[in-house]
Design a protein around this motif. Structure first.
Motif, PDB file in Angstrom:
ATOM      1  N   TYR A   1       0.807  -1.213   0.000  1.00 42.75           N
ATOM      2  CA  TYR A   1       0.000   0.000   0.000  1.00 42.75           C
ATOM      3  C   TYR A   1       0.843   1.267   0.000  1.00 42.75           C
ATOM      4  O   TYR A   1       2.024   1.253   0.327  1.00 42.75           O
ATOM      5  CB  TYR A   1      -0.966   0.028   1.190  1.00 42.75           C
TER       6      TYR A   1
ATOM      7  N   THR B   1       0.873   5.094   1.673  1.00 44.18           N
ATOM      8  CA  THR B   1       0.345   5.888   2.783  1.00 44.18           C
ATOM      9  C   THR B   1       0.625   7.353   2.480  1.00 44.18           C
ATOM     10  O   THR B   1       1.781   7.768   2.365  1.00 44.18           O
ATOM     11  CB  THR B   1       0.994   5.499   4.127  1.00 44.18           C
TER      12      THR B   1
ATOM     13  N   GLN C   1      -4.509   5.288   3.364  1.00 42.87           N
ATOM     14  CA  GLN C   1      -3.773   4.232   2.673  1.00 42.87           C
ATOM     15  C   GLN C   1      -4.536   3.764   1.435  1.00 42.87           C
ATOM     16  O   GLN C   1      -5.761   3.707   1.445  1.00 42.87           O
ATOM     17  CB  GLN C   1      -3.533   3.047   3.609  1.00 42.87           C
ATOM     18  N   TYR C   2      -3.777   3.418   0.402  1.00 39.43           N
ATOM     19  CA  TYR C   2      -4.343   2.978  -0.863  1.00 39.43           C
ATOM     20  C   TYR C   2      -3.587   1.738  -1.346  1.00 39.43           C
ATOM     21  O   TYR C   2      -2.358   1.715  -1.332  1.00 39.43           O
ATOM     22  CB  TYR C   2      -4.236   4.087  -1.915  1.00 39.43           C
ATOM     23  N   ALA C   3      -4.320   0.733  -1.807  1.00 41.89           N
ATOM     24  CA  ALA C   3      -3.713  -0.511  -2.284  1.00 41.89           C
ATOM     25  C   ALA C   3      -3.027  -0.333  -3.637  1.00 41.89           C
ATOM     26  O   ALA C   3      -2.162  -1.113  -4.000  1.00 41.89           O
ATOM     27  CB  ALA C   3      -4.765  -1.613  -2.375  1.00 41.89           C
TER      28      ALA C   3
END
Length: 185
Positions: A71, A73, A79-81
């Motif tokens: 991920y 941050t 947070q993003y995958a």
């Protein structure tokens, strides 16, 4: 040979007179589950005398590294995958990229971590200790995009993990934040 080994080919008959010597080659191939242990070779003369030689066969296992992006941050903690799930990445602020490193092999190893970033950017990754077989650890790499970077450009950041003679690379794309500025001269 210890378990997991196969002899490739056959040996030809070697004929020697008294006092002579000769070399020969035995080709062994491991099947992926080969183990270290005693290797015994038997030689028999035409009259039935037998010579036995015992040596040690040692297996060297190569590091097996799995590297997966986990991920992104952002500075606000979101947070993003996927790194492209956000419209852009901030200039001049710290954000982090996190990967999972797994030892999928049969031996322990200590990885070396490198980050490949565009010129002028700041990037630093966690250092990690020895990984035993089946162990996993996350590493975070802090990134700061240079304030001189052109906004709207898509750039690549790669992390390189190496251990023993093995090297694995994983890359992600980032879109540089576009900042509109007006200057009066």
């Amino acid at each position: 040979a210890p378990g997991g080994w196969n002899s490739i080919g056959t040996l030809s008959t070697i004929t020697l007179e008294s006092g002579e010597n000769s070399g020969f080659i035995i080709i062994l191939e491991g099947n992926g589950f080969a183990i270290s242990g005693a290797l015994t070779i038997y030689a028999t003369s035409e009259n039935g005398n037998q010579l036995t030689w015992v040596g040690q066969l040692n297996v060297k296992s190569v590091a097996k590294i799995d590297l997966d992006f986990l991920y992104l941050t952002m500075p606000d903690g979101e947070q993003y995958a996927n790194t492209l799930d956000v419209s852009s990445h901030p200039i001049g602020e710290v954000f982090s990229l996190t990967w999972l490193i797994t030892n999928s092999g049969q031996t322990s190893w200590t990885p070396t971590i490198q980050i490949d970033i565009p010129a002028g950017w700041y990037g630093e990754c966690d250092n990690i200790a020895k990984l035993d077989p089946s162990d996993s650890v996350t590493i975070a790499c802090n990134i700061i995009i240079s304030e001189s970077e052109i906004g709207g450009m898509q750039k690549t950041v790669s992390v390189i993990v190496s251990a023993d003679t093995k090297e694995v690379t994983d890359s992600v794309s980032l879109v540089v934040e576009q900042i509109n500025k007006l200057s009066w001269v």
